[in-house]
Design an enzyme around this catalytic site. Structure first.
Site, PDB file in Angstrom:
ATOM      1  N   SER A  12       7.940 -12.692   1.568  1.00  0.00           N
ATOM      2  CA  SER A  12       7.842 -11.774   0.441  1.00  0.00           C
ATOM      3  C   SER A  12       7.685 -12.590  -0.831  1.00  0.00           C
ATOM      4  O   SER A  12       8.582 -13.369  -1.194  1.00  0.00           O
ATOM      5  CB  SER A  12       9.096 -10.918   0.339  1.00  0.00           C
ATOM      6  OG  SER A  12       9.137 -10.320  -0.941  1.00  0.00           O
ATOM      7  N   HIS A  37       3.686 -10.619   2.257  1.00  0.00           N
ATOM      8  CA  HIS A  37       4.316  -9.332   1.956  1.00  0.00           C
ATOM      9  C   HIS A  37       4.454  -9.170   0.438  1.00  0.00           C
ATOM     10  O   HIS A  37       5.004 -10.039  -0.244  1.00  0.00           O
ATOM     11  CB  HIS A  37       5.689  -9.308   2.617  1.00  0.00           C
ATOM     12  CG  HIS A  37       6.412  -8.002   2.544  1.00  0.00           C
ATOM     13  ND1 HIS A  37       6.163  -6.956   3.402  1.00  0.00           N
ATOM     14  CD2 HIS A  37       7.401  -7.579   1.718  1.00  0.00           C
ATOM     15  CE1 HIS A  37       6.970  -5.939   3.118  1.00  0.00           C
ATOM     16  NE2 HIS A  37       7.726  -6.288   2.085  1.00  0.00           N
ATOM     17  N   ASP A  39       5.880  -6.766  -2.514  1.00  0.00           N
ATOM     18  CA  ASP A  39       6.847  -5.698  -2.794  1.00  0.00           C
ATOM     19  C   ASP A  39       6.546  -5.022  -4.121  1.00  0.00           C
ATOM     20  O   ASP A  39       6.779  -5.595  -5.183  1.00  0.00           O
ATOM     21  CB  ASP A  39       8.264  -6.288  -2.819  1.00  0.00           C
ATOM     22  CG  ASP A  39       8.777  -6.567  -1.421  1.00  0.00           C
ATOM     23  OD1 ASP A  39       8.710  -5.663  -0.571  1.00  0.00           O
ATOM     24  OD2 ASP A  39       9.239  -7.702  -1.177  1.00  0.00           O
ATOM     25  N   MET A  41       7.378  -2.253  -6.818  1.00  0.00           N
ATOM     26  CA  MET A  41       8.553  -1.475  -7.251  1.00  0.00           C
ATOM     27  C   MET A  41       8.271  -0.804  -8.588  1.00  0.00           C
ATOM     28  O   MET A  41       7.598  -1.390  -9.450  1.00  0.00           O
ATOM     29  CB  MET A  41       9.759  -2.401  -7.387  1.00  0.00           C
ATOM     30  CG  MET A  41      10.058  -3.173  -6.107  1.00  0.00           C
ATOM     31  SD  MET A  41      11.533  -4.170  -6.289  1.00  0.00           S
ATOM     32  CE  MET A  41      11.590  -4.967  -4.679  1.00  0.00           C
ATOM     33  N   HIS A  70       4.046  -3.254   0.383  1.00  0.00           N
ATOM     34  CA  HIS A  70       5.205  -2.370   0.581  1.00  0.00           C
ATOM     35  C   HIS A  70       5.431  -1.601  -0.715  1.00  0.00           C
ATOM     36  O   HIS A  70       5.886  -2.166  -1.711  1.00  0.00           O
ATOM     37  CB  HIS A  70       6.411  -3.261   0.934  1.00  0.00           C
ATOM     38  CG  HIS A  70       7.697  -2.535   1.115  1.00  0.00           C
ATOM     39  ND1 HIS A  70       8.904  -3.184   1.219  1.00  0.00           N
ATOM     40  CD2 HIS A  70       7.994  -1.211   1.221  1.00  0.00           C
ATOM     41  CE1 HIS A  70       9.876  -2.298   1.384  1.00  0.00           C
ATOM     42  NE2 HIS A  70       9.348  -1.093   1.373  1.00  0.00           N
ATOM     43  N   MET A  72       7.382   0.713  -2.926  1.00  0.00           N
ATOM     44  CA  MET A  72       8.687   1.342  -3.183  1.00  0.00           C
ATOM     45  C   MET A  72       8.539   2.143  -4.471  1.00  0.00           C
ATOM     46  O   MET A  72       9.105   1.797  -5.513  1.00  0.00           O
ATOM     47  CB  MET A  72       9.768   0.255  -3.306  1.00  0.00           C
ATOM     48  CG  MET A  72      10.122  -0.353  -1.950  1.00  0.00           C
ATOM     49  SD  MET A  72      10.968  -1.944  -2.084  1.00  0.00           S
ATOM     50  CE  MET A  72       9.547  -3.023  -2.160  1.00  0.00           C
ATOM     51  N   MET A 141      14.378  -1.031   6.656  1.00  0.00           N
ATOM     52  CA  MET A 141      15.009  -1.799   5.574  1.00  0.00           C
ATOM     53  C   MET A 141      16.412  -2.201   6.020  1.00  0.00           C
ATOM     54  O   MET A 141      17.225  -1.342   6.386  1.00  0.00           O
ATOM     55  CB  MET A 141      15.125  -0.952   4.307  1.00  0.00           C
ATOM     56  CG  MET A 141      13.820  -0.557   3.650  1.00  0.00           C
ATOM     57  SD  MET A 141      12.727  -1.927   3.212  1.00  0.00           S
ATOM     58  CE  MET A 141      13.797  -2.931   2.173  1.00  0.00           C
ATOM     59  N   ASP A 177      12.845  -5.715   7.011  1.00  0.00           N
ATOM     60  CA  ASP A 177      12.735  -6.182   5.631  1.00  0.00           C
ATOM     61  C   ASP A 177      14.106  -6.252   4.961  1.00  0.00           C
ATOM     62  O   ASP A 177      14.739  -5.224   4.709  1.00  0.00           O
ATOM     63  CB  ASP A 177      11.811  -5.227   4.859  1.00  0.00           C
ATOM     64  CG  ASP A 177      11.420  -5.778   3.506  1.00  0.00           C
ATOM     65  OD1 ASP A 177      11.907  -6.851   3.136  1.00  0.00           O
ATOM     66  OD2 ASP A 177      10.618  -5.111   2.819  1.00  0.00           O
TER      67      ASP A 177
HETATM   68  C1  DX5 Z   1      13.561  -5.621  -0.948  1.00  0.00           C
HETATM   69  C2  DX5 Z   1      12.196  -6.145  -0.531  1.00  0.00           C
HETATM   70  C3  DX5 Z   1      12.238  -7.317   0.406  1.00  0.00           C
HETATM   71  C4  DX5 Z   1      12.968  -8.523  -0.112  1.00  0.00           C
HETATM   72  C5  DX5 Z   1      13.210  -9.488   0.992  1.00  0.00           C
HETATM   73  O1  DX5 Z   1      13.399  -4.445  -1.636  1.00  0.00           O
HETATM   74  O2  DX5 Z   1      11.469  -5.111   0.102  1.00  0.00           O
HETATM   75  O3  DX5 Z   1      10.936  -7.651   0.825  1.00  0.00           O
HETATM   76  O4  DX5 Z   1      12.299  -9.138  -1.146  1.00  0.00           O
HETATM   77  O5  DX5 Z   1      13.891 -10.578   0.445  1.00  0.00           O
HETATM   78  P1  DX5 Z   1      15.080 -11.310   1.215  1.00  0.00           P
HETATM   79  O6  DX5 Z   1      14.491 -11.899   2.462  1.00  0.00           O
HETATM   80  O7  DX5 Z   1      15.525 -12.355   0.236  1.00  0.00           O
HETATM   81  O8  DX5 Z   1      16.142 -10.285   1.526  1.00  0.00           O
HETATM   82 ZN    ZN Z   2       9.454  -5.378   1.232  1.00  0.00          ZN
END
Ligand code: DX5
Ligand code: ZN
Length: 227
Positions: A12, A37, A39, A41, A70, A72, A141, A177
């Site tokens: 990520s 990956h 993320d 947000m 991903h 969110m 998750m 994740d």
């Molecule tokens: C959390 C993200 C993850 C996160 C994973 O909302 O979707 O992808 O960054 O990071 P680690 O491996 O540090 O938990």
């Molecule tokens: Zn993620």
């Protein structure tokens, strides 16, 4: 993309150096990661803000493997096309993001991407039963989404097992994740997962000047799952 059930490590880039995405991506790919990956947000569905479609488009130019986006965010449907146009190979939306997850999957596929659905820790595996014949990936998750570096929530392992038996022999990836380390990776692999998103446990200790640490971290997690 042909279905590949072997373990895939998806770093990520939430844990990468935000001032240097190009070189960070080149470093993790040259050190053997399988997917990248991303993320996304929105400061609303989760309490953090990250990548818009324009930034994803810029990042895409550096990705040679698979861009795993991903989302969110809520609402999610109005933004899917923008992330598809940015070059996502896989787009995963949250089942909690709206009342019509089945429609969201259709929108993702119509945009030309593989479609994933993600479940927060409080959402049971049964919530995706009606989607098993239309999704390409289900993301469990194992932290509350929003931040990297959080602790793995062990209660999710039973959920992965349940989901794995619900899926049976369908070609659906189970992605995990949050909180994946050399200790938790074998547990989720055994429960049925094949895609491991790893943020801090890949990036911690390394840098673009010292990328071999990324490689050592990726290899250690892969080896912990049995290769
Ligand atoms: C959390 C993200 C993850 C996160 C994973 O909302 O979707 O992808 O960054 O990071 P680690 O491996 O540090 O938990
Ligand atoms: Zn993620």
């Amino acid at each position: 993309m042909i279905f590949d059930p072997t373990v895939k490590i998806a770093p990520s880039i939430l844990s990468a150096d935000f001032s240097n995405f190009g070189q960070e991506i080149e470093a993790i790919e040259s050190q053997g990661c399988d997917w990248v990956h991303v993320d996304v947000m929105d400061g609303h569905f989760v309490p953090n803000l990250t990548f818009g479609p324009t930034l994803c488009s810029a990042i895409r130019k550096h990705i040679k493997t698979v861009m795993d986006v991903h989302l969110m965010i809520t609402p999610v449907d109005p933004y899917i096309k923008a992330y598809a146009n940015a070059g996502a190979d896989i787009i995963t939306a949250h089942i909690e993001a709206g009342p019509h997850a089945h429609r969201t999957i259709q929108v993702i596929r119509e945009a030309g991407c593989k479609a994933g659905i993600a479940l927060n820790p409080g959402t049971p595996a049964g919530a995706v039963e009606h989607l098993l014949d239309v999704v390409d990936l289900i993301c469990i998750m194992t932290v509350n989404p929003g931040f990297g570096g959080q602790k793995f929530i062990y209660s999710q392992i039973e959920k992965v097992k349940k989901l794995s038996s619900m899926i049976g022999d369908r070609p659906i990836h189970i992605e995990i994740d949050g909180g994946i380390t050399v200790d938790t990776a074998p547990l989720v692999k055994k429960a049925g997962a094949d895609v491991l998103v790893v943020g801090s446990a890949v990036f911690d200790g390394g840098s673009v000047e010292n990328p071999s640490v990324y490689g050592e971290n990726i290899r250690a997690i892969r080896e912990a799952t049995g290769g």
